[in-house]
Scaffold this active site. Structure first.
Site, PDB file in Angstrom:
ATOM      1  N   GLY A 151       0.830  -1.206   0.000  1.00  0.00           N
ATOM      2  CA  GLY A 151       0.000   0.000   0.000  1.00  0.00           C
ATOM      3  C   GLY A 151       0.859   1.248   0.000  1.00  0.00           C
ATOM      4  O   GLY A 151       2.097   1.181  -0.008  1.00  0.00           O
ATOM      5  N   GLY A 154       0.778   5.751   1.182  1.00  0.00           N
ATOM      6  CA  GLY A 154       0.116   6.837   1.894  1.00  0.00           C
ATOM      7  C   GLY A 154       0.865   8.134   1.676  1.00  0.00           C
ATOM      8  O   GLY A 154       1.789   8.215   0.863  1.00  0.00           O
ATOM      9  N   HIS A 155       0.478   9.163   2.440  1.00  0.00           N
ATOM     10  CA  HIS A 155       1.088  10.477   2.278  1.00  0.00           C
ATOM     11  C   HIS A 155       2.555  10.486   2.695  1.00  0.00           C
ATOM     12  O   HIS A 155       3.357  11.243   2.162  1.00  0.00           O
ATOM     13  CB  HIS A 155       0.336  11.510   3.119  1.00  0.00           C
ATOM     14  N   TYR A 156       2.901   9.652   3.675  1.00  0.00           N
ATOM     15  CA  TYR A 156       4.230   9.716   4.258  1.00  0.00           C
ATOM     16  C   TYR A 156       5.152   8.595   3.808  1.00  0.00           C
ATOM     17  O   TYR A 156       6.367   8.696   3.951  1.00  0.00           O
ATOM     18  CB  TYR A 156       4.129   9.669   5.792  1.00  0.00           C
ATOM     19  N   ALA A 157       4.588   7.502   3.295  1.00  0.00           N
ATOM     20  CA  ALA A 157       5.420   6.337   3.025  1.00  0.00           C
ATOM     21  C   ALA A 157       4.698   5.355   2.119  1.00  0.00           C
ATOM     22  O   ALA A 157       3.499   5.473   1.872  1.00  0.00           O
ATOM     23  CB  ALA A 157       5.772   5.645   4.353  1.00  0.00           C
ATOM     24  N   VAL A 161       4.401   0.966   1.736  1.00  0.00           N
ATOM     25  CA  VAL A 161       4.587  -0.223   2.555  1.00  0.00           C
ATOM     26  C   VAL A 161       4.764  -1.420   1.635  1.00  0.00           C
ATOM     27  O   VAL A 161       3.997  -1.613   0.687  1.00  0.00           O
ATOM     28  CB  VAL A 161       3.385  -0.456   3.485  1.00  0.00           C
ATOM     29  N   LYS A 168       7.896  -0.271   6.181  1.00  0.00           N
ATOM     30  CA  LYS A 168       7.367   1.050   5.834  1.00  0.00           C
ATOM     31  C   LYS A 168       8.530   1.909   5.367  1.00  0.00           C
ATOM     32  O   LYS A 168       9.473   2.169   6.111  1.00  0.00           O
ATOM     33  CB  LYS A 168       6.682   1.675   7.048  1.00  0.00           C
ATOM     34  N   ASP A 203      -3.296   9.956  15.105  1.00  0.00           N
ATOM     35  CA  ASP A 203      -3.998   9.606  13.870  1.00  0.00           C
ATOM     36  C   ASP A 203      -4.840   8.352  14.066  1.00  0.00           C
ATOM     37  O   ASP A 203      -4.794   7.415  13.263  1.00  0.00           O
ATOM     38  CB  ASP A 203      -3.000   9.413  12.727  1.00  0.00           C
TER      39      ASP A 203
END
Length: 494
Positions: free
Chosen positions: A158, A160-163, A165, A180, A282
């Site tokens: 997957g 996301g905004h930061y990393a 995976v 991650k 979060d």
């Protein structure tokens, strides 16, 4: 191809080279790396830690001489760079090419090297496997431990905004983990030391976390990308049964007893974090992971209020990309979080907040589990979602909440309180009467002992206005995103 050396750059204990060097030209340098030849009859090359760099080529003026027919007189150079630790940078100076992992660098281009990289010098200069070395004299590991030394990278799970995976396999144990990989950070020579110390502090904190309701952190690596940037690889326990988010999507909403069992485990994990002065920041369904243990026979009895085919469900909090060690000050002031779940104090200009932001987010999550949609949304406006959050404007809409236990509504009403001083903390929440109820039949709100409450508030059940659209559920929103081709990649640890 043959290899010779103009000067000796080896540590006395290094016996890998067979090249003879005049004694008057011997210089003792610390070994920083080695090139291990893939050809049986070709000696390995030792790279010394030498200011100004180590030059390799056909010319007798080079520090290490290669005699391949298509090797340039000055073929390439190894030089030290700090990013934030010491790494070697290889710069191609040749006409016929220097290759790293079978990719041509190109004249004037460079690459930051990691252990395990394959380096080829043109066609006849030889092929080698690069490894950072060990300081034998001081009996200390000088090797730059790389993620790729310990793990084999697998498929992407997957983003996301930061990393992103990805899956990986431990080379030693064969265990499957999740890694991650944070988006690259640019290095700055002015604050490398401070940033590195901060990273070590935060990672050591994460690696010290040990709780059955929190995803286990295994290790971390700082991997160079080039001389200007590096990235962090965070190795985590891999969960195989998905997110609370997907469970809500599949079911539309969760049963009350099921929600209570999940929420109890969530609170146990949060209680542990808050005792260690860690704010998650979060909390949302995507970051609550489920380890579902299926029944092995029809006679097996479930350990909780789970589905018919489920023996047990373990809840684990994940994604500490936004977690913060808050130490003695007990507050921080970074604007972050997911919009629908973010606490009002985070949205304010004076963004001082405490662990109670996690309790607000938990209240939103509890609301979502029981009805399938969030309490704050632009669809419920006016006012817009931001103003709804800042003013604590929400309601328990009919018919969605008609059959929900009044005790649950009371708990949510004590979590979604704008003033954090009046909001429940983790202990207040764990002690709430809802968790001591045997079943989830509707109870009279007057049964609640409110003597310890800092503020008394009525529970408002509202009917949706006839001229307004009912709120969009998580399932409807998710389906809508898929239909419009705007699917957000989701991971079991993001």
């Amino acid at each position: 191809m043959s290899l010779s050396r103009k000067r000796l750059f080896t540590v006395a204990e290094d016996q890998t080279s067979t090249t003879s060097i005049p004694k008057r030209q011997v210089f003792h340098y610390q070994t920083i790396a080695k090139l291990y030849s893939v050809e049986a009859n070709t000696p390995h090359i030792t790279i010394p830690k030498k200011s100004g760099g180590v030059l390799i080529g056909r010319s007798s003026s080079c520090d290490i001489k290669l005699t391949g027919s298509d090797v340039s007189s000055k073929h390439c150079q190894f030089s030290l760079t700090t990013n934030p630790l010491e790494y070697l940078l290889i710069t191609d100076m040749s006409s016929n090419g220097t290759y790293v992992n079978n990719e041509l660098l190109g004249k004037g281009s460079n690459a930051l090297l990691r252990s395990g990289d394959k380096i080829s010098f043109a066609k006849t200069g030889g092929t080698y496997i690069f490894r950072y070395a060990i300081d034998i004299k001081n009996d200390k590991s000088f090797q730059k431990k790389s993620f790729f030394d310990d793990y084999i990278m697998g498929n992407q799970l997957g983003s996301g905004h930061y990393a992103i995976v990805r899956e990986a396999r431990d080379r030693t144990t064969g265990d499957i983990v999740a890694v991650k990989i944070f988006h690259p950070n640019k290095s700055s020579s002015n604050n490398n030391e401070n940033e590195d110390a901060k990273l070590r502090q935060e990672m050591n904190l994460l690696l010290s976390i040990d709780h059955p309701n929190i995803v286990r952190f295994i290790s971390h690596y700082v991997e160079p990308i080039n001389q200007y940037a590096s990235t962090t690889y965070l190795v985590l326990e891999k969960m195989n049964n998905g997110e609370l988010f997907q469970r809500i999507i599949n079911k539309l909403k969760l049963r009350q007893n099921e929600t209570k069992a999940i929420f109890k485990q969530l609170l146990e994990g949060l209680h542990y974090l808050h005792q260690k002065n860690i704010i998650h920041r979060d909390i949302k369904p995507e970051n609550i992971l489920l380890d579902v243990i299926p029944k092995t026979s029809t006679d097996q009895k479930s350990l909780g209020p789970w589905d018919e085919d489920e023996y047990d469900v373990k809840v684990k909090i994940a994604d500490f990309g936004l977690a913060k060690f808050i130490g003695e000050l007990k507050f921080t002031n970074t604007l972050c979080g997911t919009p629908a779940y973010v606490a009002p104090e985070i949205l304010k200009n004076n963004r001082n907040y405490s662990t109670k932001v996690d309790l607000w987010s938990s209240g939103v999550l509890l609301y979502v589990c029981l009805c399938g949609f969030p309490p704050f949304s632009d669809e419920l406006g006016p006012p817009n979602m931001r103003e709804q959050i800042l003013n604590g404007t929400y309601a328990f809409y009919s018919p969605y909440w008609d059959e929900i236990n009044d005790l649950v509504l009371d708990l949510i009403s004590n979590l979604l309180v704008v003033d954090p001083n009046d909001r429940f903390d983790i202990q207040n929440t764990c002690d709430h009467p809802w968790f001591s109820e045997i079943d989830d039949e509707v109870k009279d709100i007057s049964m609640i002992d409110d003597s310890n409450n800092t503020s008394n508030r009525s529970i408002t059940r509202m009917s949706v206005r006839s001229n307004s659209q009912p709120p969009m559920t998580l399932r409807e929103r998710y389906t809508s995103e898929l239909n419009f081709g705007d699917e957000q990649d989701r991971s079991s640890i993001l």
